[in-house]
Design a protein around this motif. Structure first.
Motif, PDB file in Angstrom:
ATOM      1  N   VAL A  46       0.825  -1.213   0.000  1.00 51.02           N
ATOM      2  CA  VAL A  46       0.000   0.000   0.000  1.00 51.02           C
ATOM      3  C   VAL A  46       0.856   1.257   0.000  1.00 51.02           C
TER       4      VAL A  46
ATOM      5  N   THR B  57      -1.001   5.496  -4.417  1.00 46.60           N
ATOM      6  CA  THR B  57      -2.459   5.529  -4.308  1.00 46.60           C
ATOM      7  C   THR B  57      -3.030   6.168  -5.562  1.00 46.60           C
TER       8      THR B  57
ATOM      9  N   GLU C 197      -6.167   7.681   2.213  1.00 46.97           N
ATOM     10  CA  GLU C 197      -5.958   7.228   0.836  1.00 46.97           C
ATOM     11  C   GLU C 197      -5.055   5.999   0.795  1.00 46.97           C
ATOM     12  N   LEU C 198      -4.056   5.989   1.652  1.00 49.04           N
ATOM     13  CA  LEU C 198      -3.141   4.853   1.719  1.00 49.04           C
ATOM     14  C   LEU C 198      -3.890   3.564   2.051  1.00 49.04           C
TER      15      LEU C 198
ATOM     16  N   SER D 261      -7.313   3.349  -0.763  1.00 50.04           N
ATOM     17  CA  SER D 261      -7.208   3.546  -2.218  1.00 50.04           C
ATOM     18  C   SER D 261      -5.816   3.288  -2.775  1.00 50.04           C
ATOM     19  N   PRO D 262      -5.118   2.241  -2.353  1.00 44.61           N
ATOM     20  CA  PRO D 262      -3.826   1.935  -2.978  1.00 44.61           C
ATOM     21  C   PRO D 262      -4.033   1.406  -4.388  1.00 44.61           C
TER      22      PRO D 262
END
Length: 831
Positions: free
Chosen positions: A50, A54, A102-103, A106-107
């Protein structure tokens, strides 16, 4: 606590005491939640991946944005959770929250990164395979659990791990990293309403998903004992005894936890005091009660013990457990209650600790009062409760016993054709005069390299003190052909590591790698050492950090006292100056000063290199000649001679609540024939069972701490005795310290004290011998300072054969009242 409509749970603790914040995402998945991929380590691999980018940021962008805001971030994976966190200034909480959210959710898992990170994890697996403690723990888990996924390492099994694909990672993330399986814990100088308002916008598009909770395999009941032995390259046996326990909701859990602390929670614990201090049968012994929120845990006793004593110690420990049913634990329980309270208060002293406590409480029991309830439960435990859990859970018939034993010590169980384990030492010299030591150790396919130079305090002065330390940090900031990020990426690609360090006498550059990558690693190491670019911007950043650290040191009474003692003892030359420098000396340094110091120190005639690991001298010599043969021969730098320790006394007033006292006496230099006796004397005086701590801290109650330290230089040495006390007790503490030194001088050590101290010192040396990296640096420094190749073995033999007459003769010499003593005192203003 707040829960959004998508199931994301948010815990916030407002704390305005410091302008910092800790943000932690707790994801409800770990190595035992991997379903049909059980044992693959996909949870841990995903934790790595991850960070690679992103939807809106590349991996480098993420790291840069966190760093430029002063953030510190990382993650870890356990059996049932994966936690991602950022700690930093509270003013940046929005940026940190944006990046961390986001990490986690949404990776992008960029193409090409999977194989790179899988190779990194493979190297991590190889590194753990070199650690006896890790091997012993995994052996215990695979014996204690036959079906439960706790038996598999968090990193995974190599054969299953190798089959993982990017599709597996994408599917696993989509099924487990969903808001209804995540807890966000935040503590620090934030406004909860602002955080929730901002977070609502961040997560509004995240949707809850049903969790496919595959049932865990049922672990069959254990009806009898299990015993497994494994041979490994260790100097003594690592013995573990374990019993399976119920989940943490069981009413016996507090008593089991208290019992573990009483038996093996520190140097004053019952088992440590008996088996280590009184009987001298173990090098170390620890007891732990590890219980899970949802399924079984384990009560473990782990010991380091001579192979010949292994079975005897096991029987004694089991008998001791049976005898505990008649013991009165009233005083022990008081101590455990205080330790539990202090531990919880310590967590509450930082934003990170508070966020971790909230996360663990909610994650484990959906109860934010869990920690306080646990404290109350511990305080209700009685001696009768301990008797009951001893009899009910720790009965010997269902004990699991595993041991990691020295190679060849279980001959009847070892198949023929064992692998080569002998070590061979060789000394070589390159064409430019660089001295080389090769230590062949073929246990594992790893190699450690250490290149050392004479440097440190004798190569500096009052005006440029700390220049070598700062220069060493800047070595890794780039070369003529590589940037700092190029160096880091190169190391990641081969799973290696490179580091620099400095001390009172030396500069060291160390490298660790797989043996198959030694050529590449040496090429990089040579580039770092021989072609540093010392970029101005990196130098200025590091200089700023070093100055800040030096200023912080001057706010610590103990650091100030030790720096002051150096000055009293040796003035403004050589060891009179701290190798870390001062704010003043560091502030005055320029990048040209760094380059000049580099030019004085880094040359073949001032260096020794050691390689230790799965190598041979015939393989190594051509590689070294290719990569380091071009290092200029040069001349060793002129080193300032150290004057004899001067008597004196200096007092510094510091606006703090404590007072610190340090007194120094002459000791030994690095080539002294009295080195072994100095090591034993220091081990005795520095121990909590020794005369300094006992007389001043335990009997008189005059200090918070009281101990000693050994300083060894190239042409000088000293032993410092120190203590921290209240200003009101300073005068009495100083008098008591003087009396204690006089008592040691008059009475010396007893036979019993010597034998106990020798056992502790020898075990420390045994532990040090496990690490190729430690041995590599030690051998290089020994040769650098003119000692023979077998200096460590000679010191060990000298310690083993030391008599009480020898050590007491040494004590008479260094504590002779006619010898000079340097006194340093730091205290607040007199009331």
């Amino acid at each position: 606590m707040h829960r959004f409509g998508n199931g994301l749970t948010v815990l916030i603790k407002e704390d305005k005491s410091h302008p910092v914040v800790s943000l932690q995402y707790w994801v409800g998945t770990g190595s035992m939640n991997e379903g049909h991929l059980q044992g693959s380590g996909i949870s841990h691999l995903l934790e790595h991946l991850v960070f690679k980018g992103t939807e809106n940021y590349s991996g480098q962008d993420l790291a840069r944005k966190v760093q430029e805001r002063g953030g510190h971030w990382n993650a870890y994976t356990s059996v049932n959770r994966t936690v991602f966190y950022i700690d930093g200034p509270a003013e940046s909480w929005q940026v940190f929250l944006n990046l961390l959210t986001e990490l986690v959710f949404s990776p992008t898992f960029p193409e090409g990164e999977l194989e790179r990170e899988k190779e990194v994890v493979r190297r991590e697996m190889a590194m753990y395979a070199d650690e006896p403690d890790s091997v012993a723990y995994q052996l215990l888990m695979q014996t204690l659990y036959l079906k439960h996924p706790r038996r598999w390492p968090v990193l995974g099994q190599p054969a299953v791990f190798d089959t993982l694909t990017r599709e597996d990672v994408l599917e696993y993330h989509a099924s487990r990293y969903v808001p209804n399986n995540v807890v966000l814990s935040i503590a620090g100088d934030v406004d909860a309403r602002e955080v929730l308002s901002h977070l609502e916008l961040l997560v509004e598009d995240l949707k809850a998903r049903p969790l496919n909770r595959e049932p865990l395999p049922h672990e069959p009941h254990q009806f009898g004992s299990r015993t497994v032995r494994k041979e490994f390259a260790v100097p003594y046996s690592k013995l573990s005894l374990a019993w399976r326990l119920p989940c943490s909701a069981h009413p016996d859990t507090p008593a089991l936890s208290a019992l573990a602390s009483i038996l093996g929670g520190g140097r004053s614990a019952r088992f440590y005091e008996k088996f280590h201090d009184r009987l001298g049968l173990v090098y170390s012994i620890e007891v732990h009660s590890n219980q899970s929120e949802s399924d079984e845990g384990a009560f473990t006793i782990t010991m380091d013990v001579d192979r010949a004593q292994r079975d005897k110690v096991r029987d004694l420990v089991l008998q001791e457990l049976r005898d505990l049913e008649r013991e009165d634990f009233t005083e022990d329980l008081k101590r455990v209650c205080k330790q539990t309270r202090v531990s919880r208060l310590s967590r509450k002293s930082s934003a990170s600790g508070m966020a971790s406590e909230m996360g663990a409480d909610w994650f484990g029991a959906r109860n934010l009062n869990l920690s306080s309830e646990w404290q109350e439960a511990i305080e209700r435990v009685t001696s009768e409760d301990l008797h009951r859990v001893c009899a009910g859970w720790l009965s010997s018939p269902n004990v699991t016993e595993v041991s990691l034993d020295p190679l060849g010590s279980n001959a009847e169980e070892v198949p023929s054709g064992s692998e080569k384990t002998d070590t061979v030492l060789s000394e070589l010299v390159l064409s430019n005069g660089l001295k080389v030591v090769v230590r062949e150790d073929h246990r594992l396919p790893l190699a450690h390299v250490c290149l050392v130079f004479k440097a440190g305090c004798p190569a500096e002065n009052e005006q440029n003190a700390g220049v070598t330390d700062l220069m060493s940090e800047c070595l890794l900031k780039g070369t003529s052909t590589r940037s700092a990020s190029d160096i880091a990426r190169f190391l990641e690609d081969i799973g290696g590591a490179i580091n620099t360090s400095t001390g009172n006498n030396s500069l060291s550059v160390g490298c660790q790698t797989l043996a198959e990558d030694l050529d590449s690693a040496l090429e990089l190491m040579a580039d770092v050492v021989m072609n540093p670019s010392f970029p101005e911007d990196a130098f200025l950043k590091e200089k700023e950090t070093f100055v800040a650290d030096a200023e912080e040191d001057m706010e610590d009474p103990l650091s100030v006292a030790f720096r002051q003692e150096r000055h009293v003892a040796y003035g403004n030359v050589s060891y009179g100056n701290s190798p870390a420098g001062t704010a003043q000396s560091l502030s005055s340094l320029t990048v040209e000063d760094i380059r000049k110091q580099y030019g004085r120190i880094v040359c073949a005639s001032n260096a020794v290199l050691c390689i230790s690991g799965d190598v041979t001298k015939d393989e190594v010599l051509p590689l070294l000649e290719k990569h380091l043969g071009a290092m200029r021969k040069g001349s060793p730098p002129a080193l300032a001679p150290t004057p004899a320790l001067k008597p004196g006394r200096e007092v510094t007033v510091l606006d703090k609540q404590q007072a610190v006292l340090v007194v120094g006496v002459p000791g030994v230099d690095v080539v002294s024939p009295d080195m072994a006796m100095a090591l034993i004397f220091q081990a005795w005086c520095g121990d909590m069972a020794g005369p300094v701590f006992t007389n001043i801290r335990e009997e008189a109650g005059l200090a918070y701490y009281a101990s000693s330290s050994l300083f060894i230089g190239m042409d000088a040495g000293g032993i410092c005795f120190y203590l921290g006390t209240s200003p009101e007790q300073l005068e009495e503490a100083e008098r008591r310290l003087g009396e204690t030194l006089s008592m040691i001088y008059e009475q010396g050590m007893t036979e019993e004290e010597l034998e106990r101290t020798k056992a502790s010192a020898l075990s420390s040396r045994l532990l040090a011998m496990q690490s190729n990296g430690t041995l590599c640096q030690m051998l290089a420094l020994d040769i650098l300072f003119g000692l023979p190749l077998d200096a460590f073995e000679k010191q060990t033999r000298a310690i083993k054969n030391m008599t009480v007459e020898q050590v007491n003769g040494f004590i008479k010499k260094i504590l002779d009242p006619s010898q000079p003593r340097s006194w340093s005192i730091v205290r607040p203003e007199n009331p």
